[in-house]
Design a protein around this motif. Structure first.
Motif, PDB file in Angstrom:
ATOM      1  N   LYS A  42      22.481  -6.798  35.143  1.00  0.00           N
ATOM      2  CA  LYS A  42      22.230  -7.739  36.366  1.00  0.00           C
ATOM      3  C   LYS A  42      21.336  -6.604  37.136  1.00  0.00           C
ATOM      4  O   LYS A  42      21.063  -5.580  36.764  1.00  0.00           O
ATOM      5  N   VAL A  43      20.908  -7.338  38.466  1.00  0.00           N
ATOM      6  CA  VAL A  43      20.122  -6.491  39.216  1.00  0.00           C
ATOM      7  C   VAL A  43      20.709  -5.229  39.463  1.00  0.00           C
ATOM      8  O   VAL A  43      21.854  -5.056  40.023  1.00  0.00           O
ATOM      9  N   GLY A  44      19.880  -4.054  39.558  1.00  0.00           N
ATOM     10  CA  GLY A  44      20.434  -2.598  39.621  1.00  0.00           C
ATOM     11  C   GLY A  44      21.406  -1.941  38.801  1.00  0.00           C
ATOM     12  O   GLY A  44      21.904  -1.101  38.932  1.00  0.00           O
ATOM     13  N   GLU A  45      21.733  -2.724  37.397  1.00  0.00           N
ATOM     14  CA  GLU A  45      22.349  -2.232  36.397  1.00  0.00           C
ATOM     15  C   GLU A  45      21.823  -2.016  35.119  1.00  0.00           C
ATOM     16  O   GLU A  45      20.838  -2.742  35.013  1.00  0.00           O
ATOM     17  N   ASP A  46      22.114  -1.153  34.394  1.00  0.00           N
ATOM     18  CA  ASP A  46      21.664  -0.788  33.263  1.00  0.00           C
ATOM     19  C   ASP A  46      21.929  -1.768  32.092  1.00  0.00           C
ATOM     20  O   ASP A  46      23.147  -2.272  32.465  1.00  0.00           O
ATOM     21  N   PRO A  47      21.138  -2.174  31.125  1.00  0.00           N
ATOM     22  CA  PRO A  47      21.640  -2.968  30.161  1.00  0.00           C
ATOM     23  C   PRO A  47      22.769  -2.754  29.552  1.00  0.00           C
ATOM     24  O   PRO A  47      23.059  -1.552  29.138  1.00  0.00           O
ATOM     25  N   VAL A  48      23.788  -3.694  28.927  1.00  0.00           N
ATOM     26  CA  VAL A  48      24.900  -3.204  28.034  1.00  0.00           C
ATOM     27  C   VAL A  48      24.734  -4.119  26.829  1.00  0.00           C
ATOM     28  O   VAL A  48      24.717  -5.173  27.100  1.00  0.00           O
ATOM     29  N   TRP A  49      24.621  -3.419  25.775  1.00  0.00           N
ATOM     30  CA  TRP A  49      24.280  -4.190  24.553  1.00  0.00           C
ATOM     31  C   TRP A  49      25.771  -4.451  23.869  1.00  0.00           C
ATOM     32  O   TRP A  49      26.600  -3.643  23.941  1.00  0.00           O
ATOM     33  N   ALA A  50      25.930  -5.638  23.404  1.00  0.00           N
ATOM     34  CA  ALA A  50      27.225  -6.185  22.839  1.00  0.00           C
ATOM     35  C   ALA A  50      27.060  -7.162  21.879  1.00  0.00           C
ATOM     36  O   ALA A  50      25.796  -8.035  21.976  1.00  0.00           O
ATOM     37  N   ASN A  69      14.316  -8.629  21.502  1.00  0.00           N
ATOM     38  CA  ASN A  69      15.467  -7.954  21.794  1.00  0.00           C
ATOM     39  C   ASN A  69      15.979  -8.070  23.481  1.00  0.00           C
ATOM     40  O   ASN A  69      16.306  -7.361  24.092  1.00  0.00           O
ATOM     41  N   GLY A  70      15.711  -9.396  23.718  1.00  0.00           N
ATOM     42  CA  GLY A  70      15.945  -9.866  25.078  1.00  0.00           C
ATOM     43  C   GLY A  70      15.038  -9.514  26.162  1.00  0.00           C
ATOM     44  O   GLY A  70      15.479  -9.831  27.265  1.00  0.00           O
ATOM     45  N   ASP A  71      13.976  -8.889  25.926  1.00  0.00           N
ATOM     46  CA  ASP A  71      13.144  -8.769  26.880  1.00  0.00           C
ATOM     47  C   ASP A  71      12.201  -9.734  27.303  1.00  0.00           C
ATOM     48  O   ASP A  71      12.287 -10.838  26.544  1.00  0.00           O
ATOM     49  N   ILE A  72      11.347  -9.888  28.246  1.00  0.00           N
ATOM     50  CA  ILE A  72      10.643 -10.902  28.699  1.00  0.00           C
ATOM     51  C   ILE A  72       9.055 -10.589  28.776  1.00  0.00           C
ATOM     52  O   ILE A  72       8.946  -9.226  29.433  1.00  0.00           O
ATOM     53  N   SER A  73       8.232 -10.981  28.000  1.00  0.00           N
ATOM     54  CA  SER A  73       6.964 -10.909  28.292  1.00  0.00           C
ATOM     55  C   SER A  73       6.360 -11.094  29.379  1.00  0.00           C
ATOM     56  O   SER A  73       6.671 -12.071  30.367  1.00  0.00           O
ATOM     57  N   GLU A  74       5.019 -10.560  29.946  1.00  0.00           N
ATOM     58  CA  GLU A  74       4.312 -10.998  31.200  1.00  0.00           C
ATOM     59  C   GLU A  74       3.963 -12.424  31.287  1.00  0.00           C
ATOM     60  O   GLU A  74       3.561 -12.908  30.203  1.00  0.00           O
ATOM     61  N   ILE A  75       3.948 -13.061  32.263  1.00  0.00           N
ATOM     62  CA  ILE A  75       3.600 -14.484  32.492  1.00  0.00           C
ATOM     63  C   ILE A  75       2.163 -14.408  33.342  1.00  0.00           C
ATOM     64  O   ILE A  75       2.209 -13.940  34.349  1.00  0.00           O
ATOM     65  N   HIS A  76       1.121 -14.624  32.823  1.00  0.00           N
ATOM     66  CA  HIS A  76      -0.288 -14.808  33.219  1.00  0.00           C
ATOM     67  C   HIS A  76      -0.386 -16.087  33.777  1.00  0.00           C
ATOM     68  O   HIS A  76      -0.404 -17.206  32.914  1.00  0.00           O
ATOM     69  N   VAL A  77      -0.791 -16.416  35.059  1.00  0.00           N
ATOM     70  CA  VAL A  77      -1.206 -17.769  35.698  1.00  0.00           C
ATOM     71  C   VAL A  77      -2.581 -17.546  36.399  1.00  0.00           C
ATOM     72  O   VAL A  77      -3.175 -16.562  36.843  1.00  0.00           O
ATOM     73  N   LYS A  78      -3.114 -18.765  36.334  1.00  0.00           N
ATOM     74  CA  LYS A  78      -4.299 -18.994  37.100  1.00  0.00           C
ATOM     75  C   LYS A  78      -4.346 -19.909  38.002  1.00  0.00           C
ATOM     76  O   LYS A  78      -4.056 -21.140  37.524  1.00  0.00           O
ATOM     77  N   VAL A  79      -4.948 -19.954  39.339  1.00  0.00           N
ATOM     78  CA  VAL A  79      -4.967 -21.069  40.469  1.00  0.00           C
ATOM     79  C   VAL A  79      -6.490 -21.495  40.594  1.00  0.00           C
ATOM     80  O   VAL A  79      -7.055 -20.517  40.907  1.00  0.00           O
TER      81      VAL A  79
END
Length: 667
Positions: free
Chosen positions: A339-347, A210-220
């Motif tokens: 966008k930043v500071g705005e609620d999602p708009v489904w369309a 649904n357009g979300d993004i999972s966490e991205i885990h990295v190791k250095v």
């Protein structure tokens, strides 16, 4: 008298003493009053700032130029290294005042890839981590701050003289008529830098719905695989930068997720798809090691578990048989945008560049692309009357074994209008002026009332009769008696049913013959016949129109046209030779069966031309003879239906000869 004089001297001394005391009191009183007036009147109270600057030098500088500034007040000094000095700013306005301490020196770097290390603290030993600006050769330099060791680093310096300047800004609350202390300790060191590469590992990123993004885990880790703590790391998503910077923990790990805020990145788009990511570290100086910047590429997948939809924008229905049908559809998917500071708009959003398959029932279908706005337009020619079902299918968007967008299909029904097919099947002479004409409806629906026109031409004059024919059901016939003038006998007569085309028709015989090549020009092609003899039946009339020869296959093709008013069907016999009409040379006899079978129809419809292939001499020995004959002076003759086994209205056009120049040569 003397007494009086003595008395007078004592009194005089007393009076003088009292007068001096009085003057002192008056002066003191006047000074106090003036100070009070100034305090209340103009509010210009000031104070002093004393800056205690301690410099500890190990970078090879002989001395430092020190400048202390607050507003209009400034003081300069040349301070020796490894020393402390006090700097006084006087008459500084009261209140919170910014004080800038500028320390400038020249350093001789002897070896390549050195680093300058700065320990900047206040008078209580607390590290100063902000409001510090570094300059190298009068250009601003982004020094590295090691948050673990609380040190500032300038790394990667080549040998030579470098002008180093440090600006530190502190805020001091200046109190009237008082001295305010400002302490700064600056310890400078020079050391040889060890550069080491880092390795970045991105853990597999789970697909997000649904357009979300999972966490991205990295190791250095370092070159030996040991985790590095305190490495600054950020991310670029689909080319977008400017996301927050996080630091690795003691295990060398960092987590980036989609929430906006400190240490996290924000999802700037929500359209499903596979997007490239780039994880980046910065040059980081930790414990004498400069870990050089590095970046690695990966990807994230946004899937849409909402089923897309196909909208029917337009369609033309009902339509004629083999008429151009247009179906316009639009492919859409449902996802949020924000966008930043705005609620999602489904369309609903268009899916551009998608493969969609559109096909009419019984056909193989057509592959189309949706345009930038998700539209696709399909043109087709329905081959059957009645309801035509069109299917639009989208197989979805997949990346490997991950379905990004779900598949979908939609059925669209279009009505193809059936029609009548009126034709004259028989004409019979009753008397010299009367004829019986039979009209049949060979179509799929009942016809409306139609007009029958019977006429003949006498010079420039046209003699006509018009008869109304009642509506005919599918497959039904009607015979009508028509009376003409007595002087019609020697003239060729014509009968035309539905001459004004008021009844919509198809020529179903031609439809079955040519299929998708059918067009409206054939709709009324079987409505007219001609007659002259006493008894005219519905007959074929075969005529040879052309002859072709293929050099590669050594095969002749005869082009035969049916000029009659009945379908030519059954066996026909053909003679083919060269030479002359009366003295045939090497004649070939060919039998052709004209019939209709499933998926194939060789019958010759009225007005149609059939190409008969396969006229070839049976043995190879005669092949050279044929080629020789082709280039000879002899004509080629074709005699179709020479034995009159097929009933025709005219046999005079069955025989035709062709000169060399009249034969179409196919190479």
């Amino acid at each position: 008298m003397v007494f009086i004089m003595n008395y007078t001297n004592k009194t005089k001394k007393l009076i003088i003493s009292i007068f001096i005391i009085f003057l002192l009191l008056v002066c003191l009183n006047n000074v106090s009053a003036t100070d009070n007036d100034n305090s209340k009147g103009n509010g210009n109270d000031t104070g002093n700032i004393t800056a205690n600057i301690t410099l500890s030098n190990d970078i090879g500088a002989d001395n430092f130029d020190v400048n202390i500034t607050s507003g209009d007040q400034s003081v300069d000094d040349c301070q020796d290294t490894n020393s402390s000095a006090l700097y006084n700013l006087t008459d500084v306005p009261t209140g919170d005042r910014n004080v800038t301490i500028a320390i400038n020196s020249t350093v001789n770097i002897l070896e390549e890839n050195d680093a300058l290390v700065f320990n900047i603290t206040d008078g209580f030993g607390n590290p100063i981590t902000s409001d510090v600006i570094f300059y190298l050769n009068n250009s601003v330099y982004e020094a590295i701050y090691d948050d673990v060791n609380k040190l500032w680093f300038i790394t990667g310096l080549n040998s030579g003289y470098w002008n180093v300047k440090i600006n530190v800004t502190k805020s001091v609350n200046v109190i009237a008529n008082s001295t305010n202390d400002l302490n700064l300790s600056l310890i400078l060191n020079q050391l040889k830098v060890k550069n080491e590469k880092v390795n970045i590992t991105i853990d597999p990123v789970l697909p997000a719905k649904n357009g979300d993004i999972s966490e991205i885990h990295v190791k250095v880790t370092d070159e030996k695989g040991n985790p590095i703590e305190g490495v600054s790391i950020t991310i670029s998503i689909n080319g977008a930068t400017g996301f927050s910077i996080v630091k690795t923990n003691s295990y060398g790990e960092a987590i980036l997720n989609h929430n906006y805020g400190d240490g996290k990145y924000y999802q700037w788009w929500n359209k499903p798809g596979v997007y490239p990511i780039k994880v980046m570290t910065f040059d980081t100086f930790i414990n004498g090691i400069n870990y050089t910047a590095k970046s690695v590429d990966g990807s994230i997948t946004l899937i849409n578990n909402y089923t897309p939809k196909i909208e029917v924008i337009s369609k033309n229905s009902p339509i004629a048989l083999y008429g151009k049908s247009i179906v316009k559809v639009r492919l859409l998917e449902y996802y949020p945008t924000k966008k930043v500071g705005e609620d999602p708009v489904w369309a609903w959003h268009p899916i551009s560049g998608a493969y969609i398959m559109i096909w009419l029932t019984g056909t193989t279908g057509t592959m189309l692309f949706t345009d930038a706005n998700g539209y696709a337009t399909y043109y087709f020619d329905p081959a059957k009357t009645g309801w035509a079902k069109t299917t639009v299918s989208y197989s979805g968007y997949h990346s490997g074994n991950i379905t990004i967008i779900q598949p979908i299909s939609k059925e669209i029904s279009i009505y193809v209008t059936p029609r009548a097919d009126l034709l004259i099947t028989n004409v019979k002479k009753i008397t010299s002026t009367k004829y019986k004409i039979t009209v049949k409806n060979n179509g799929e629906v009942t016809s409306q009332k139609s007009k029958l026109k019977v006429y003949y031409n006498k010079g420039r004059n046209v003699y006509s009769r018009y008869i109304t024919v009642k509506a005919l059901a599918k497959g039904k016939s009607i015979t009508i008696t028509v009376k003409l003038n007595s002087n019609n006998k020697k003239y060729k007569k014509y009968a035309v049913i539905n001459y004004n085309h008021k009844v919509l028709e198809y020529n179903y015989d031609i439809v079955s013959k040519i299929g998708s090549n059918y067009s409206s020009k054939y709709d009324y092609s079987n409505d007219k016949i001609s007659f002259k003899s006493d008894y005219i039946r519905y007959k074929a009339d075969l005529a040879v129109t052309a002859l072709s020869f293929n050099k590669k296959t050594n095969i002749y093709t005869i082009h035969v046209k049916n000029k009659g008013n009945k379908i030519a069907t059954g066996k026909i016999y053909i003679l083919f030779w060269y030479g002359s009409q009366k003295k045939p040379k090497s004649p070939i006899r060919l039998t052709v069966t004209l019939k209709k079978i499933k998926g194939h129809d060789t019958r010759i419809q009225p007005g149609m031309t059939l190409n008969l292939d396969g006229l070839k001499y049976p043995d190879k020995a005669k092949k050279s003879t044929i080629l020789k004959v082709l280039n000879s002076k002899y004509k080629k003759y074709v005699y179709i239906n020479f034995n009159k086994k097929l009933l025709e209205s005219n046999y005079k056009n069955n025989l035709k000869g062709f000169k060399k120049s009249q034969i179409n040569i196919v190479s």
